[in-house]
Write a protein that holds these residues in place. Structure first.
Motif, short mmCIF file in Angstrom:
data_model
loop_
_atom_site.label_atom_id
_atom_site.label_comp_id
_atom_site.label_asym_id
_atom_site.label_seq_id
_atom_site.Cartn_x
_atom_site.Cartn_y
_atom_site.Cartn_z
N GLN A 246 6.00 1.20 6.89
CA GLN A 246 5.97 0.58 5.51
C GLN A 246 4.94 1.63 4.64
O GLN A 246 4.17 1.86 5.10
N LEU A 247 5.48 1.68 3.27
CA LEU A 247 4.92 2.51 2.39
C LEU A 247 4.67 1.56 1.23
O LEU A 247 5.35 0.86 0.78
N GLN A 248 3.43 1.63 0.83
CA GLN A 248 2.93 0.94 -0.48
C GLN A 248 2.49 1.95 -1.60
O GLN A 248 1.40 2.61 -1.21
N ALA A 249 3.14 2.10 -2.66
CA ALA A 249 2.51 3.06 -3.61
C ALA A 249 1.79 2.13 -4.85
O ALA A 249 2.19 0.99 -5.11
N PHE A 250 0.90 2.64 -5.09
CA PHE A 250 -0.37 1.91 -6.04
C PHE A 250 -0.94 3.07 -6.91
O PHE A 250 -1.02 3.96 -6.59
N GLY A 251 -1.54 2.44 -8.19
CA GLY A 251 -2.18 3.38 -9.11
C GLY A 251 -1.51 3.62 -10.24
O GLY A 251 -2.28 4.25 -11.19
#
Length: 128
Positions: free
Chosen positions: A2-7
């Motif tokens: 699972q990948l979670q992009a944030f920022g």
């Protein structure tokens, strides 16, 4: 995996922003994956931004962002980063991170089709 992009966020032209992509799941797969960032601007198709190979030593960049963006990874944290400097309104887009678990060591893939795992995207808006 699972990948979670944030920022992502709203910034002004000329500002800097760092995106993060946190990977979770099968650690072996994550560590053997090349990582990439793509973006999709309103009304446009998703496009390649940057990628990094499995050990972080080989990178690839789209011409449109070369010299302004830097991709990196921290294998100990299972996280990839996209440092974005000198942001311009044309950089406004939803940014996606992706992982290619089949990439060979020397490859930093540029094609979407090579990536098996995708994060949900994080919105970057650059105002003029």
């Amino acid at each position: 995996v699972q990948l979670q992009a944030f920022g992502g966020g709203l910034v002004q032209a000329g500002d800097s922003l760092t995106l993060s992509c946190a990977a979770s799941g099968h650690t072996y797969t994550i560590n053997r994956s090349a990582m990439g960032w793509f973006r999709q601007a309103p009304g446009k198709e998703r496009e390649f931004v940057a990628s990094v190979n499995r050990n972080g030593r080989i990178t690839a960049y789209a011409d449109s962002i070369k010299g302004r963006f830097t991709i990196s990874r921290d294998s100990a944290k299972n996280t990839a980063y996209l440092q974005m400097n000198s942001l311009e309104p044309k950089d406004t887009a939803v940014y996606y991170c992706a992982a290619d678990p089949n990439a060979i060591l020397s490859n930093a893939p540029r094609r979407e089709a090579e990536y098996d795992y995708w994060g949900q995207g994080t919105l970057v808006t650059v105002s003029s």
